[in-house]
Scaffold this motif. Structure first.
Motif, PDB file in Angstrom:
ATOM      1  N   LEU A   1       0.826  -1.208   0.000  1.00 52.43           N
ATOM      2  CA  LEU A   1       0.000   0.000   0.000  1.00 52.43           C
ATOM      3  C   LEU A   1       0.864   1.263   0.000  1.00 52.43           C
ATOM      4  CD1 LEU A   1      -2.781  -1.176   2.493  1.00 52.43           C
ATOM      5  CD2 LEU A   1      -2.824  -1.200  -0.003  1.00 52.43           C
ATOM      6  N   GLN A   2       0.940   1.956   1.130  1.00 48.88           N
ATOM      7  CA  GLN A   2       1.643   3.236   1.195  1.00 48.88           C
ATOM      8  C   GLN A   2       3.127   3.094   1.543  1.00 48.88           C
ATOM      9  OE1 GLN A   2       0.041   6.062   0.256  1.00 48.88           O
ATOM     10  NE2 GLN A   2      -1.642   4.659  -0.192  1.00 48.88           N
ATOM     11  N   SER A   3       3.649   1.882   1.565  1.00 47.86           N
ATOM     12  CA  SER A   3       5.047   1.673   1.971  1.00 47.86           C
ATOM     13  C   SER A   3       5.917   1.230   0.806  1.00 47.86           C
ATOM     14  CB  SER A   3       5.106   0.624   3.090  1.00 47.86           C
ATOM     15  OG  SER A   3       4.337   1.017   4.199  1.00 47.86           O
ATOM     16  N   ARG A   4       5.633   1.730  -0.386  1.00 46.75           N
ATOM     17  CA  ARG A   4       6.330   1.252  -1.578  1.00 46.75           C
ATOM     18  C   ARG A   4       7.824   1.533  -1.548  1.00 46.75           C
ATOM     19  NH1 ARG A   4       5.691   2.760  -6.463  1.00 46.75           N
ATOM     20  NH2 ARG A   4       6.103   0.694  -7.303  1.00 46.75           N
ATOM     21  N   GLY A   5       8.252   2.565  -0.817  1.00 45.01           N
ATOM     22  CA  GLY A   5       9.666   2.906  -0.779  1.00 45.01           C
ATOM     23  C   GLY A   5      10.470   2.118   0.238  1.00 45.01           C
TER      24      GLY A   5
ATOM     25  N   ASN B   1      10.810  -6.189  -1.196  1.00 41.56           N
ATOM     26  CA  ASN B   1      10.857  -5.412  -2.433  1.00 41.56           C
ATOM     27  C   ASN B   1      11.725  -6.115  -3.486  1.00 41.56           C
ATOM     28  OD1 ASN B   1      10.544  -3.253  -4.244  1.00 41.56           O
ATOM     29  ND2 ASN B   1      10.944  -1.695  -2.708  1.00 41.56           N
ATOM     30  N   ARG B   2      12.230  -5.392  -4.439  1.00 39.27           N
ATOM     31  CA  ARG B   2      12.938  -5.933  -5.597  1.00 39.27           C
ATOM     32  C   ARG B   2      14.135  -6.777  -5.155  1.00 39.27           C
ATOM     33  NH1 ARG B   2      14.383  -1.179  -8.207  1.00 39.27           N
ATOM     34  NH2 ARG B   2      12.152  -0.912  -8.503  1.00 39.27           N
ATOM     35  N   SER B   3      13.987  -8.100  -5.241  1.00 40.23           N
ATOM     36  CA  SER B   3      14.957  -9.033  -4.661  1.00 40.23           C
ATOM     37  C   SER B   3      15.780  -9.730  -5.737  1.00 40.23           C
ATOM     38  CB  SER B   3      14.222 -10.100  -3.835  1.00 40.23           C
ATOM     39  OG  SER B   3      13.291  -9.512  -2.948  1.00 40.23           O
ATOM     40  N   ASP B   4      17.043  -9.998  -5.398  1.00 37.16           N
ATOM     41  CA  ASP B   4      17.939 -10.721  -6.302  1.00 37.16           C
ATOM     42  C   ASP B   4      18.726 -11.737  -5.482  1.00 37.16           C
ATOM     43  OD1 ASP B   4      19.921 -11.634  -8.029  1.00 37.16           O
ATOM     44  OD2 ASP B   4      20.162  -9.700  -9.015  1.00 37.16           O
ATOM     45  N   LEU B   5      18.354 -13.000  -5.604  1.00 33.71           N
ATOM     46  CA  LEU B   5      19.032 -14.050  -4.847  1.00 33.71           C
ATOM     47  C   LEU B   5      20.493 -14.191  -5.249  1.00 33.71           C
ATOM     48  CD1 LEU B   5      16.419 -16.960  -4.719  1.00 33.71           C
ATOM     49  CD2 LEU B   5      17.356 -15.712  -2.766  1.00 33.71           C
TER      50      LEU B   5
ATOM     51  N   ASN C   1      15.243  -0.650  -3.246  1.00 35.33           N
ATOM     52  CA  ASN C   1      13.977   0.061  -3.033  1.00 35.33           C
ATOM     53  C   ASN C   1      13.817   1.253  -3.968  1.00 35.33           C
ATOM     54  OD1 ASN C   1      15.676   2.020  -2.012  1.00 35.33           O
ATOM     55  ND2 ASN C   1      14.717   2.136   0.005  1.00 35.33           N
ATOM     56  N   GLY C   2      14.767   1.408  -4.902  1.00 35.09           N
ATOM     57  CA  GLY C   2      14.675   2.494  -5.869  1.00 35.09           C
ATOM     58  C   GLY C   2      15.290   3.797  -5.419  1.00 35.09           C
ATOM     59  N   GLY C   3      15.823   3.849  -4.207  1.00 32.10           N
ATOM     60  CA  GLY C   3      16.416   5.079  -3.704  1.00 32.10           C
ATOM     61  C   GLY C   3      17.773   5.354  -4.323  1.00 32.10           C
ATOM     62  N   SER C   4      18.076   6.625  -4.570  1.00 25.75           N
ATOM     63  CA  SER C   4      19.369   6.991  -5.142  1.00 25.75           C
ATOM     64  C   SER C   4      20.471   6.966  -4.089  1.00 25.75           C
ATOM     65  CB  SER C   4      19.292   8.383  -5.783  1.00 25.75           C
ATOM     66  OG  SER C   4      18.891   9.358  -4.820  1.00 25.75           O
TER      67      SER C   4
ATOM     68  N   GLN D   1      20.079   0.148  -1.550  1.00 21.64           N
ATOM     69  CA  GLN D   1      20.346  -1.284  -1.596  1.00 21.64           C
ATOM     70  C   GLN D   1      20.674  -1.805  -0.206  1.00 21.64           C
ATOM     71  OE1 GLN D   1      23.388  -2.525  -4.291  1.00 21.64           O
ATOM     72  NE2 GLN D   1      22.197  -2.102  -6.128  1.00 21.64           N
ATOM     73  N   ARG D   2      20.273  -3.037   0.040  1.00 22.02           N
ATOM     74  CA  ARG D   2      20.659  -3.743   1.262  1.00 22.02           C
ATOM     75  C   ARG D   2      20.860  -5.208   0.924  1.00 22.02           C
ATOM     76  NH1 ARG D   2      17.928  -2.128   6.949  1.00 22.02           N
ATOM     77  NH2 ARG D   2      19.472  -3.701   7.493  1.00 22.02           N
TER      78      ARG D   2
END
Length: 220
Positions: A90-94, A109-113, A120-123, A127-128
């Motif tokens: 919902l409102q927590s897309r970031g 969110n956008r995961s890469d095994l 999360n799309g942040g500049s 990334q984590r």
């Protein structure tokens, strides 16, 4: 004849809300049960890559005295950051991930095994480590179980909760260089509470012998 409008509206609302209670209804195409983790994903789940990520997450989780020695059972939903992520958060897309307090499932969110990464799309701080995010979100569940499922998120400040979860995860999204740059430019960032909270938590635990109960009984 009575209008079917209210009935249709109720049905539509139910269909919209149902995935928030049961994310599996969004038909994640891939699934793997690995020990205590039930993982569903939009992308394939290569066993070796998945096992490596989960083993690393387990080690991080086990660093907390609040962890269940038998393993922290979790339902994990890995997304590509697309429509399923949007629907479930919902409102927590970031955010990097979200764990529902009542149901306990974890959506990421956008995961890469392959690279053990989440984006999360942040500049800045975008990334984590995927294993770190799993440990962080699992820790929220551990805090709710230990201190009160419906109260800890209200009675304890964000720096303490998020700082401890990042402490267990062993990482934060912002690096020292990121924070120095933000400070030099006079900018703020939503992840600063995690960064500073983690450092503050580490200092308190170092001073009190690693007692998590004392940490959460302290300053609020």
């Amino acid at each position: 004849m009575k209008s079917k409008g209210p009935l249709l509206a109720t049905g539509a609302a139910f269909l919209l809300v149902l995935p928030l209670l049961a994310p599996q209804t969004l038909a994640f195409p891939h699934r793997a049960q690995v020990g205590e983790f039930d993982v569903r994903s939009e992308s394939p789940l290569p066993p070796g890559q998945l096992q490596a990520v989960l083993n690393d997450a387990r080690q991080r989780i086990a660093s907390s005295p609040l962890a269940d020695p038998a393993g922290e059972q979790r339902d994990i939903y890995l997304t590509s950051g697309g429509w399923r992520w949007t629907w479930l958060t919902l409102q927590s897309r970031g955010a990097f991930a979200l764990t529902r307090a009542l149901t306990g499932y974890m959506v990421i969110n956008r995961s890469d095994l392959a690279t053990n990464r989440v984006e999360n799309g942040g500049s800045i701080g975008g990334q984590r480590l995927l294993s770190g995010v799993i440990a962080h979100e699992t820790c929220h569940g551990m805090l709710r179980r230990h201190f009160g499922r419906l109260t800890v998120d209200i009675t304890r400040p964000a720096w303490m909760r998020e700082g401890y979860c990042d402490h267990v995860a062993g990482e934060s999204s912002l690096s020292d260089a990121d924070v120095a740059g933000l400070k030099a430019r006079g900018e703020t960032h939503p992840a600063l509470v995690y960064y500073h909270g983690r450092r503050r938590v580490a200092a308190i635990l170092a001073a009190n012998g690693g007692d998590v109960d004392k940490l959460f009984a302290g300053s609020r």
